[in-house]
Write an enzyme that holds these catalytic residues in place. Structure first.
Site, PDB file in Angstrom:
ATOM      1  N   GLN A   8       1.370 -13.148  -0.373  1.00 15.12           N
ATOM      2  CA  GLN A   8       0.035 -13.272  -0.964  1.00 15.12           C
ATOM      3  C   GLN A   8      -0.142 -12.286  -2.117  1.00 15.12           C
ATOM      4  O   GLN A   8      -1.191 -12.269  -2.759  1.00 15.12           O
ATOM      5  CB  GLN A   8      -1.030 -13.003   0.101  1.00 15.12           C
ATOM      6  CG  GLN A   8      -0.989 -13.968   1.271  1.00 15.12           C
ATOM      7  CD  GLN A   8      -1.936 -13.547   2.381  1.00 15.12           C
ATOM      8  OE1 GLN A   8      -3.116 -13.892   2.371  1.00 15.12           O
ATOM      9  NE2 GLN A   8      -1.425 -12.788   3.336  1.00 15.12           N
ATOM     10  N   THR A  64       0.822  -1.220   0.000  1.00 16.73           N
ATOM     11  CA  THR A  64       0.000   0.000   0.000  1.00 16.73           C
ATOM     12  C   THR A  64       0.855   1.269   0.000  1.00 16.73           C
ATOM     13  O   THR A  64       0.444   2.261  -0.628  1.00 16.73           O
ATOM     14  CB  THR A  64      -1.003   0.006   1.163  1.00 16.73           C
ATOM     15  OG1 THR A  64      -0.326  -0.250   2.395  1.00 16.73           O
ATOM     16  CG2 THR A  64      -2.087  -1.037   0.949  1.00 16.73           C
ATOM     17  N   CYS A  81      -5.401 -16.132 -26.849  1.00 17.59           N
ATOM     18  CA  CYS A  81      -4.414 -17.182 -27.069  1.00 17.59           C
ATOM     19  C   CYS A  81      -4.075 -17.260 -28.557  1.00 17.59           C
ATOM     20  O   CYS A  81      -4.978 -17.296 -29.406  1.00 17.59           O
ATOM     21  CB  CYS A  81      -4.970 -18.519 -26.583  1.00 17.59           C
ATOM     22  SG  CYS A  81      -3.871 -19.925 -26.872  1.00 17.59           S
ATOM     23  N   PHE A 109      -7.301  -4.993  -0.063  1.00 17.70           N
ATOM     24  CA  PHE A 109      -8.593  -5.597  -0.408  1.00 17.70           C
ATOM     25  C   PHE A 109      -9.719  -5.251   0.560  1.00 17.70           C
ATOM     26  O   PHE A 109     -10.878  -5.269   0.172  1.00 17.70           O
ATOM     27  CB  PHE A 109      -8.440  -7.124  -0.485  1.00 17.70           C
ATOM     28  CG  PHE A 109      -7.596  -7.565  -1.643  1.00 17.70           C
ATOM     29  CD1 PHE A 109      -8.165  -7.791  -2.887  1.00 17.70           C
ATOM     30  CD2 PHE A 109      -6.228  -7.727  -1.513  1.00 17.70           C
ATOM     31  CE1 PHE A 109      -7.393  -8.167  -3.970  1.00 17.70           C
ATOM     32  CE2 PHE A 109      -5.440  -8.102  -2.587  1.00 17.70           C
ATOM     33  CZ  PHE A 109      -6.025  -8.326  -3.822  1.00 17.70           C
ATOM     34  N   HIS A 151      -0.425 -16.695  -4.245  1.00 22.21           N
ATOM     35  CA  HIS A 151      -1.566 -16.349  -5.090  1.00 22.21           C
ATOM     36  C   HIS A 151      -1.165 -16.037  -6.526  1.00 22.21           C
ATOM     37  O   HIS A 151      -1.904 -15.387  -7.256  1.00 22.21           O
ATOM     38  CB  HIS A 151      -2.330 -15.166  -4.477  1.00 22.21           C
ATOM     39  CG  HIS A 151      -2.921 -15.474  -3.141  1.00 22.21           C
ATOM     40  ND1 HIS A 151      -3.292 -14.507  -2.227  1.00 22.21           N
ATOM     41  CD2 HIS A 151      -3.206 -16.667  -2.553  1.00 22.21           C
ATOM     42  CE1 HIS A 151      -3.780 -15.086  -1.137  1.00 22.21           C
ATOM     43  NE2 HIS A 151      -3.735 -16.393  -1.312  1.00 22.21           N
TER      44      HIS A 151
END
Length: 259
Positions: free
Chosen positions: A107, A33, A159, A40, A125
């Site tokens: 994370q 931050t 793709c 979140f 994550h």
């Protein structure tokens, strides 16, 4: 909370770090931050205060309508691309280079730890390093022109093999964590004699199990986050202070003691 009023706790943290041999960190959104990356759950600015994560950042949402995900993801990725690691990231990387830390479990998806110089980073994550096709398995590097085109045009990356929508290699809701990364995170947590939580409220499962794994194996626990956590009552030191202030202080204190 006043920084000067916490000097005793800060010095206790320095002592714990210098006395320990196997130190593992778990970092969350709060460490980024200060770089301008939104977290979140903050009341006014948290990403999940503005959007329901299941509606914008779940695997089922992505499969059904990737444009919903990408409309949400574009400003976040743009913010990450225009931001840089902050002094807390650099302090941690500096201490890792000195052999203080065995692993940095994060994370976060921003790769700021790596940009600051950390080497042994476990991304629970995922990250924005690569995009992949959930239909045929094709992967593209983060540095490819395809990603730059997405940032400038906001067109969904496709793709090159099957023309399906590409998905960034971040873990969405309803997805399992990468098995090998989770296995390594557990290994380091079990080995730790000091576990340090930085910038996470420990609300996200299963990452919030890792400090419990560590203390169940007799590790000491330091928590540095502005919010309260479920582990505060069992922590050896709780520092409800800005991460940049804390890690600048710890970096200097540990350098002095190691000299």
């Amino acid at each position: 909370m006043n920084f000067e009023e916490n000097l005793e706790k800060l010095n206790e943290a320095v002592s714990l770090i210098n006395q320990s041999n196997y130190i593992v960190l778990l970092t969350g959104a709060g460490i980024s931050t200060p770089s301008g990356i939104p977290d979140f759950r903050s009341q006014d600015s948290g990403l999940w205060m503005k959007n329901n994560p299941i509606e914008v950042a779940s695997l089922s949402c992505f499969r059904a309508n990737p444009s919903i995900f990408y409309d949400w993801f574009h400003p976040l990725m743009e913010t990450i691309m225009n931001a840089s690691p902050n002094p807390a990231h650099f302090a941690i990387a500096n201490l890792e280079k000195k052999g203080v830390f065995k692993a940095v479990i994060t994370q976060n998806i921003d790769r700021f730890h790596q940009k600051a110089g950390s080497i042994n980073v476990l991304e629970l994550h995922g990250s924005i390093k690569k995009f992949s096709c959930i239909k045929c398995g094709y992967e593209t590097d983060y540095e490819s022109n395809l990603i730059n085109d997405y940032l400038s045009s906001k067109l969904i990356p496709k793709c090159s093999r099957c023309n399906a929508a590409l998905k960034p290699s971040i873990i969405l809701y309803e997805e399992m964590l990468p098995a090998l990364v989770w296995e390594k995170a557990n290994f380091h947590s079990q080995k730790a004699d000091l576990f340090i939580v930085v910038g996470t409220s420990l609300e996200v499962y299963p990452a919030n199990l890792l400090p419990e794994v560590a203390i169940s194996n007799n590790a000491k626990l330091i928590i540095n986050t502005l919010s309260t956590t479920q582990m505060d009552s069992v922590a050896d030191v709780v520092l409800n202070l800005d991460v940049v202030d804390v890690w600048n202080y710890l970096n200097e204190g540990i350098d002095q003691e190691k000299k």
